[in-house]
Design a protein around this motif. Structure first.
Motif: not given
Length: 54
Positions: A1-16
């Motif tokens: 269990m020595n894995r990095p945390p999952p990647y969470f994108p910082q930008n929105q998937l849809s435009p504002p």
């Protein structure tokens, strides 16, 4: 269990949505106007109360 945390994108998937910010600004302006009217009513009420007592 020595894995990095999952990647969470910082930008929105849809435009504002530009309408969302417009509606927010309208709501904020409305609340500010209502608060100003209430504050003016309180000041006028206090003035009327003091002038009627004197």
């Amino acid at each position: 269990m020595n894995r990095p945390p999952p990647y969470f994108p910082q930008n929105q998937l849809s435009p504002p949505d530009p309408k969302r910010y417009r509606n927010f600004k309208i709501i904020v302006a409305g609340v500010a106007i209502i608060l100003l009217l209430v504050a003016g009513g309180v000041v006028y009420g206090l003035y009327y109360l003091v002038s009627s007592l004197l």
